[in-house]
Design a protein around this motif. Structure first.
Motif, PDB file in Angstrom:
ATOM      1  N   GLN A  30      13.076  65.406 -83.457  1.00 38.48           N
ATOM      2  CA  GLN A  30      13.853  65.927 -84.579  1.00 38.48           C
ATOM      3  C   GLN A  30      12.967  66.285 -85.765  1.00 38.48           C
ATOM      4  O   GLN A  30      11.845  65.812 -85.867  1.00 38.48           O
ATOM      5  CB  GLN A  30      14.878  64.888 -85.037  1.00 38.48           C
ATOM      6  CG  GLN A  30      15.754  64.343 -83.940  1.00 38.48           C
ATOM      7  CD  GLN A  30      16.729  65.368 -83.407  1.00 38.48           C
ATOM      8  OE1 GLN A  30      17.344  66.106 -84.180  1.00 38.48           O
ATOM      9  NE2 GLN A  30      16.846  65.461 -82.094  1.00 38.48           N
ATOM     10  N   VAL A  31      13.522  67.108 -86.608  1.00 39.72           N
ATOM     11  CA  VAL A  31      12.819  67.474 -87.837  1.00 39.72           C
ATOM     12  C   VAL A  31      13.588  66.892 -89.012  1.00 39.72           C
ATOM     13  O   VAL A  31      14.796  67.086 -89.108  1.00 39.72           O
ATOM     14  CB  VAL A  31      12.748  69.005 -87.995  1.00 39.72           C
ATOM     15  CG1 VAL A  31      12.036  69.370 -89.277  1.00 39.72           C
ATOM     16  CG2 VAL A  31      12.056  69.621 -86.794  1.00 39.72           C
ATOM     17  N   MET A  32      12.875  66.150 -89.825  1.00 36.58           N
ATOM     18  CA  MET A  32      13.552  65.565 -90.979  1.00 36.58           C
ATOM     19  C   MET A  32      12.929  66.079 -92.269  1.00 36.58           C
ATOM     20  O   MET A  32      11.716  66.122 -92.395  1.00 36.58           O
ATOM     21  CB  MET A  32      13.469  64.040 -90.940  1.00 36.58           C
ATOM     22  CG  MET A  32      14.178  63.367 -92.111  1.00 36.58           C
ATOM     23  SD  MET A  32      14.009  61.567 -92.079  1.00 36.58           S
ATOM     24  CE  MET A  32      15.377  61.133 -91.015  1.00 36.58           C
ATOM     25  N   GLY A  33      13.777  66.499 -93.170  1.00 39.33           N
ATOM     26  CA  GLY A  33      13.301  66.939 -94.469  1.00 39.33           C
ATOM     27  C   GLY A  33      13.525  65.833 -95.479  1.00 39.33           C
ATOM     28  O   GLY A  33      14.615  65.271 -95.569  1.00 39.33           O
ATOM     29  N   LEU A  34      12.453  65.503 -96.216  1.00 41.07           N
ATOM     30  CA  LEU A  34      12.561  64.458 -97.221  1.00 41.07           C
ATOM     31  C   LEU A  34      12.660  65.157 -98.562  1.00 41.07           C
ATOM     32  O   LEU A  34      11.744  65.868 -98.967  1.00 41.07           O
ATOM     33  CB  LEU A  34      11.321  63.570 -97.138  1.00 41.07           C
ATOM     34  CG  LEU A  34      11.283  62.269 -97.928  1.00 41.07           C
ATOM     35  CD1 LEU A  34      12.455  61.397 -97.555  1.00 41.07           C
ATOM     36  CD2 LEU A  34       9.981  61.544 -97.652  1.00 41.07           C
ATOM     37  N   VAL A  35      13.797  64.976 -99.216  1.00 40.92           N
ATOM     38  CA  VAL A  35      14.034  65.703-100.450  1.00 40.92           C
ATOM     39  C   VAL A  35      14.040  64.737-101.615  1.00 40.92           C
ATOM     40  O   VAL A  35      14.553  63.636-101.507  1.00 40.92           O
ATOM     41  CB  VAL A  35      15.408  66.419-100.391  1.00 40.92           C
ATOM     42  CG1 VAL A  35      15.540  67.401-101.531  1.00 40.92           C
ATOM     43  CG2 VAL A  35      15.572  67.122 -99.061  1.00 40.92           C
ATOM     44  N   GLY A  36      13.450  65.173-102.699  1.00 39.68           N
ATOM     45  CA  GLY A  36      13.476  64.337-103.887  1.00 39.68           C
ATOM     46  C   GLY A  36      12.645  64.988-104.977  1.00 39.68           C
ATOM     47  O   GLY A  36      11.753  65.792-104.671  1.00 39.68           O
ATOM     48  N   VAL A  37      12.922  64.640-106.214  1.00 38.41           N
ATOM     49  CA  VAL A  37      12.148  65.220-107.315  1.00 38.41           C
ATOM     50  C   VAL A  37      10.756  64.586-107.312  1.00 38.41           C
ATOM     51  O   VAL A  37      10.502  63.627-106.598  1.00 38.41           O
ATOM     52  CB  VAL A  37      12.827  64.977-108.692  1.00 38.41           C
ATOM     53  CG1 VAL A  37      14.121  65.748-108.781  1.00 38.41           C
ATOM     54  CG2 VAL A  37      13.046  63.495-108.912  1.00 38.41           C
ATOM     55  N   ASN A  38       9.864  65.149-108.146  1.00 39.51           N
ATOM     56  CA  ASN A  38       8.531  64.565-108.259  1.00 39.51           C
ATOM     57  C   ASN A  38       8.640  63.130-108.737  1.00 39.51           C
ATOM     58  O   ASN A  38       9.380  62.843-109.670  1.00 39.51           O
ATOM     59  CB  ASN A  38       7.677  65.360-109.241  1.00 39.51           C
ATOM     60  CG  ASN A  38       7.269  66.687-108.642  1.00 39.51           C
ATOM     61  OD1 ASN A  38       7.139  66.804-107.423  1.00 39.51           O
ATOM     62  ND2 ASN A  38       7.102  67.682-109.486  1.00 39.51           N
ATOM     63  N   GLY A  39       7.910  62.246-108.077  1.00 36.89           N
ATOM     64  CA  GLY A  39       7.947  60.858-108.508  1.00 36.89           C
ATOM     65  C   GLY A  39       9.049  60.057-107.862  1.00 36.89           C
ATOM     66  O   GLY A  39       9.239  58.887-108.187  1.00 36.89           O
ATOM     67  N   ALA A  40       9.770  60.684-106.940  1.00 35.81           N
ATOM     68  CA  ALA A  40      10.850  59.944-106.287  1.00 35.81           C
ATOM     69  C   ALA A  40      10.311  58.940-105.291  1.00 35.81           C
ATOM     70  O   ALA A  40      11.007  58.015-104.884  1.00 35.81           O
ATOM     71  CB  ALA A  40      11.790  60.930-105.585  1.00 35.81           C
ATOM     72  N   GLY A  41       9.045  59.139-104.867  1.00 33.06           N
ATOM     73  CA  GLY A  41       8.446  58.197-103.916  1.00 33.06           C
ATOM     74  C   GLY A  41       8.171  58.809-102.557  1.00 33.06           C
ATOM     75  O   GLY A  41       7.865  58.092-101.606  1.00 33.06           O
ATOM     76  N   LYS A  42       8.245  60.125-102.478  1.00 32.64           N
ATOM     77  CA  LYS A  42       8.035  60.780-101.182  1.00 32.64           C
ATOM     78  C   LYS A  42       6.625  60.514-100.654  1.00 32.64           C
ATOM     79  O   LYS A  42       6.451  60.109 -99.505  1.00 32.64           O
ATOM     80  CB  LYS A  42       8.260  62.302-101.324  1.00 32.64           C
ATOM     81  CG  LYS A  42       9.695  62.665-101.682  1.00 32.64           C
ATOM     82  CD  LYS A  42       9.835  64.178-101.790  1.00 32.64           C
ATOM     83  CE  LYS A  42       8.870  64.736-102.785  1.00 32.64           C
ATOM     84  NZ  LYS A  42       9.333  65.552-103.837  1.00 32.64           N
TER      85      LYS A  42
END
Lengths: 294, 382, 231, 125
Positions: A30-42
């Motif tokens: 599967q392909v997972m996209g990790l979304v979050g603003v800068n600094g979210a911890g990605k």
């Protein structure tokens, strides 16, 4: 079904930042996209997955290996590229390719040559003279040409021009053809995530806000346009995330949408004029804004 | 054209240059100029030895270094710089490490024995006898050229790593006129910084003048590999080069005889030596290409055995000449005997004890494809 | 191929990688060293002194730049994430860095050291100089090891420069102090090579400090939880 | 987004690029080829299957449905989609069935011409 990534109750705290109770599972293929603003911890999540950072608590398993103990074996199966990763300025791409090739047995030279051509890169050019886009493509080439089981791409499309972005997405999409290969990639460009990911993980302030397969995630959100008298009960509907009023027109954004919801709104005296699906960008912005308000 | 085959004329020339070394070292015993500095200096000496030996001396090593440069370029071309270095480690460093202690010990032992047995001891031997020196000064003896070869191979690596292409393009841009007319002038300062005729740079440390002087010939040969047609451009000048060299050498010897430690004269000597070196090296190369560019049976065999011969010849020459010191005969006979016996001993030992052994493989490459000391073609299988 | 849990092949590869990354500079230093040796070999007083000075300057600067290049730059130029993306542990990377750092320095160091030994023994220089020269050379090697360890442990450019400067300024006091040692002072101008207990204990001290620096760095590194802590 | 895939596949079938009975690309092939996630294509295929445009046999991939009147079916599907959209809108307007019929009739009349409509009504009567 085997999983490519399993995070269970992962915590990490440093500086003023804390990653809390991360539970995340990416099924193989599967392909997972990790979304979050800068600094979210990605990036922190990526580093934990690579075994570069030891979490304060919780369990991490990548490609069937416990991290960080199994990092050597795991990293043989992982292709990792991140926004803050640089190659040796004085050395050519060819030198880097030879280095990577000498490490991994499954390096595929014909595929590497094909990628070189597609990315319009020159192997004998020193890395120091490359543009940002070329550098990203070079990094991706080094990862892709050895067919890793798991691709971890931290912001692969950030700062790319539309043409380069297209090329990069196309190369990542090629991985989709193989049901044993998985991708976790982060981006703050929600369009990329929406296009190629099967799963979406929403990270905000060190917490996973939502993890879902993309279609039901998108399906669960609606933007409802209606007219009528404002009543406070409207805002109290549990699915309600955002309310905007402009005269008698009311724009509502809801999650966990179900047909019964329209009936409920009608009961509250609203005349519904449109129920639309939302794109990821809209969902992203809406939920971040809602989170800030709480 | 020559990539996959032997370069016959260079193989042959190299064999001749190395054998010329045997003639030269055997002749030094009868040189008036070397009388005070040579272990086997004989009572009978002749100025004609000086004339001939020092002429040979001016270009035999330059020629050798030019050929070595050519073959280094060929190796780089075939296997890359790393491959060249690997190959040279086996062919040059290993022989140096193996033979240097043996040669030094042999010469030391011979000298000590001669000091106690020889009646007509030459000045240097007399000195040894009187002072009872513990040992001769640290020296690479006639194996110094191996040290310099290694240095030049290292310089190739340095130049390749640092991507210095400027030097290469200069060499490649040299025209015959510039090469013959100007290059010697560049070499003159190096020669001017040492005594004339030039001493062997046999000390443990590299000598700047020798690095420059022999280095230029080495890199000329290196560049020659990429300009295969250059040599034929010198062919029309062949006779002129030979005559001019002889004339320059005569002038040099005359200066050497009359000069009284005059700086100007010394500088002029250096210039003359430089011209003779360059001209005769070029002359030899083009002559070899014109007349020796074929597989010549006897030379072929000599070429195989020449490396071994050269490595071990000096102690043999000394051993013979120490015996000849007390014999009353003319220098031509003594010289002929020392040369013939040395060559016979060296080549016979090569034939019976070296050629088919591991040592032969170190010196000449894999059996079946003996390529002299500077070339192998392990990459090629046939 | 593993030894005590370390992938020797990977470590070798990382060492070769560092060598290649530094190769161009190293080639320049080697060229300089050859020039210095040739100058010394010429045998005139001025060229002997110039060559000797050049030799020492090159040795010090090759050490300085080796540390900068293979340790400090790895973080500064953000190539560390790339290295860490390879199938290695942080400890393997650390070991490789240590080996590469020592190797890159040892090449010119050994050239200079062996030349010095050759010079002292083969020329008219008093042989007694050898003991003194060895003490000083090993002090330089010790300085380099300490600087390398600090650089690997701290990975900060500022600290690296500070430590190296501090160690360099200690060189001449050390030379004066070592020269004043009884057995050195009496033998340095003679042809006697005397390894007195005094000299040997200084050597022992030098070896001890070097070993200590290496040990402390190793200990420090095994305790480090994360490689890419700072983001 | 899966809508685009549905349209893409339908267009290919209508144009005759993919013939009835012919195998169509696997989900992963199509996903990789059109840079769209697997899950999206999967959903589009489900949709197409529900509409009877393609047939998926477990383990053997999908083929274009063998029905002879596929174009008609597709058109019918369009028709039903429009119909349900209309009814949804009617719900929102809180129209009763009678007025819905009325509206439909009015639209039919103006669209096809009065005579035709009358003829139709005569037949059904």
């Amino acid at each position: 079904m085997t999983t490519a990534i399993t995070l269970a109750g992962v915590r990490k705290e440093y500086g003023g930042f804390a990653l809390q109770d991360i539970d995340l599972e990416l099924p193989a293929g599967q392909v997972m996209g990790l979304v979050g603003v800068n600094g979210a911890g990605k990036s922190t999540i990526f580093r934990i997955l690579m075994g570069l950072i030891k979490p304060d608590g919780g369990q991490v398993e990548v490609c069937g290996y416990r991290m960080p103990q199994g990092q050597v074996a795991a990293k043989r199966e992982i292709g990792y590229a991140s926004d803050d990763m640089r190659l040796y300025k004085g050395k050519s791409l060819r030198w880097h390719m030879d280095l990577v090739r000498s490490v991994y047995l499954d390096w595929n030279e014909p595929y590497a040559a094909q990628l070189l051509k597609r990315f319009d890169l020159r192997a004998d050019q020193a890395m120091g003279g490359l543009s940002h886009g070329q550098r990203v493509k070079a990094l991706l080439l080094l990862s892709l040409a050895r067919h890793p089981k798991l691709l971890l791409l931290d912001e692969p499309t950030t700062g790319l021009d539309p043409v380069a972005r297209g090329e990069v997405l196309e190369a990542i999409a090629e991985v989709l053809g193989d049901e044993n290969r998985s991708v976790l990639f982060s981006s703050h460009n929600t369009r990329d995530v929406e296009q190629i990911s099967d799963y979406i993980a929403f990270l905000h302030r060190g917490r996973l806000v939502a993890v879902k397969d993309k279609e039901s995630f998108l399906e669960s959100w609606r933007r409802i346009l209606c007219q009528g008298e404002w009543r406070d009960e409207i805002a109290a509907v549990p699915e309600m995330v955002s309310v905007r009023r402009n005269g008698s027109v009311i724009e509502l954004k809801v999650r966990s949408f179900h047909p019964g919801l329209t009936a409920r709104l009608q009961q509250l005296g609203l005349a519904i004029s449109a129920v639309d699906r939302m794109d990821l960008e809209d969902i992203f912005v809406t939920s971040i804004a809602a989170g800030e308000r709480q | 054209m020559i990539e996959n085959d032997r370069v016959h004329y260079l193989d042959n020339l190299r064999a001749l240059a190395l054998l010329a070394g045997v003639l030269f070292h055997a002749a030094l015993a009868y040189s008036p100029l070397m009388h005070n500095f040579w272990l086997t200096a004989d009572r009978d000496k002749s100025v004609w030895v000086d004339v001939a030996a020092w002429f040979l001396h001016l270009f035999r090593m330059p020629l050798f270094f030019a050929i070595a440069g050519f073959f280094a370029a060929r190796l780089v071309n075939q296997r890359g710089v790393g491959g060249m270095l690997n190959n040279r480690m086996a062919r040059v460093l290993l022989p140096l490490v193996l033979f240097w202690p043996l040669v030094t010990a042999a010469i030391g032992w011979l000298a000590k024995r001669a000091a106690s047995t020889v009646r007509n001891a030459p000045p240097l031997l007399e000195l040894l006898r009187q002072n009872d020196l513990p040992s001769l000064p640290l020296s690479l003896a006639h194996l110094w050229f191996l040290g310099y070869l290694l240095l030049f191979y290292l310089l190739i690596w340095i130049a390749a790593t640092a991507e210095w292409r400027v030097a290469a393009s200069w060499t490649l841009a040299a025209t015959p006129a510039r090469l013959l007319g100007l290059a010697p002038l560049l070499l003159a300062p190096a020669l001017a910084s040492v005594s004339a005729p030039t001493p062997a740079p046999e000390g443990p440390l590299p000598q700047l003048w020798a690095v420059v002087f022999y280095g230029v010939f080495f890199f000329f040969g290196y560049a020659l590999h990429w300009r295969p047609l250059l040599l034929s451009q010198f062919r029309p000048l062949s006779a002129a080069l030979g005559i001019a060299s002889l004339a320059a050498h005569t002038a040099f010897l005359w200066l050497l005889k009359v000069q009284s430690r005059h700086t100007g004269a010394h500088l002029l000597e250096a210039v003359l030596q430089a011209y003779v070196s360059v001209w005769m090296t070029v002359w030899c190369l083009q002559a070899g290409q014109a007349w020796l560019n074929a597989r010549l049976g006897w030379l072929r065999y000599l070429s195989d055995g020449s490396y071994w011969t050269y490595l071990v010849h000096l102690p043999v020459v000394f051993a013979i000449q120490f015996q000849l010191l007390d014999w009353d005969a003319g220098w031509p006979i003594k010289w002929a005997i020392s040369v013939l016996v040395t060559l016979t001993a060296c080549l016979a030992s090569y034939h019976f004890a070296v050629r088919g052994t591991a040592l032969g493989r170190v010196l000449n490459g894999r059996p079946g494809r003996r390529e002299g000391m500077a070339v192998t073609s392990q990459g090629r299988r046939s | 191929m593993t030894f005590a849990g370390h992938d020797l092949q990977m470590i070798r590869l990382l060492v070769v990688k560092d060598w290649q990354v530094y190769q161009k500079q190293l080639a320049g230093y080697l060229a300089g060293l050859l020039l210095a040796l040739s100058l010394i070999g010429t045998g005139r007083t001025w060229s002997f002194n110039a060559g000797g000075l050049l030799l020492l300057v090159l040795l010090v600067s090759t050490g300085f730049f080796a540390i900068g290049h293979i340790v400090v730059n790895e973080r500064k130029e953000s190539t560390l994430p790339f290295v860490m993306s390879l199938p290695v542990t942080a400890l393997d990377v650390f070991i490789a860095k240590l080996i590469a750092g020592l190797l890159i320095y040892l090449v010119p160091f050994l050239v200079v050291l062996s030349t010095t030994i050759l010079l002292v023994l083969a020329t008219s220089l008093p042989d007694g100089l050898l003991v003194y020269a060895m003490l000083v050379y090993f002090f330089m090697f010790l300085s380099y090891c300490v600087a390398l360890c600090v650089a690997i442990a701290v990975e900060s450019e500022g600290w690296n420069i500070f430590i190296q400067m501090a160690l360099m300024t200690m060189l001449s006091p050390f030379m004066i102090w070592a020269g004043s040692l009884q057995s050195i002072a009496t033998n340095v101008r003679t042809n006697h090579i005397v390894w007195s207990p005094e000299v040997l204990s200084v050597f022992g001290g030098e070896v001890l400090v070097t070993a200590l620096a290496l040990a402390v760095t190793c200990w420090f590194h095994t305790r480090k939880a994360s490689v890419l802590q700072s983001s | 987004m899966y809508g685009q895939i549905v349209e893409q596949v339908t267009a290919k079938i209508l144009a005759g690029d993919w013939l009835p009975g012919q195998a169509i690309p696997s989900i992963r092939q199509l996903a990789a080829g059109s840079k769209v996630s697997v899950i999206t294509v999967k959903r589009a295929y489900l949709e197409l299957e529900r509409a009877g445009i393609i047939v998926t046999r477990p383990g053997k991939g999908s083929i274009v449905a063998e029905s002879s009147d596929l174009p008609r079916q597709l058109a019918l599907k369009d028709f039903h989609a429009g119909l349900s959209a209309m009814l949804e809108a009617a719900d929102r307007l809180q129209m009763d069935p009678a007025s819905v019929f009325q509206e439909v009739e009015k639209e039919l009349l103006s669209h096809r011409g009065a005579g035709l409509a009358a003829e139709e009504r005569g037949k059904t009567a």
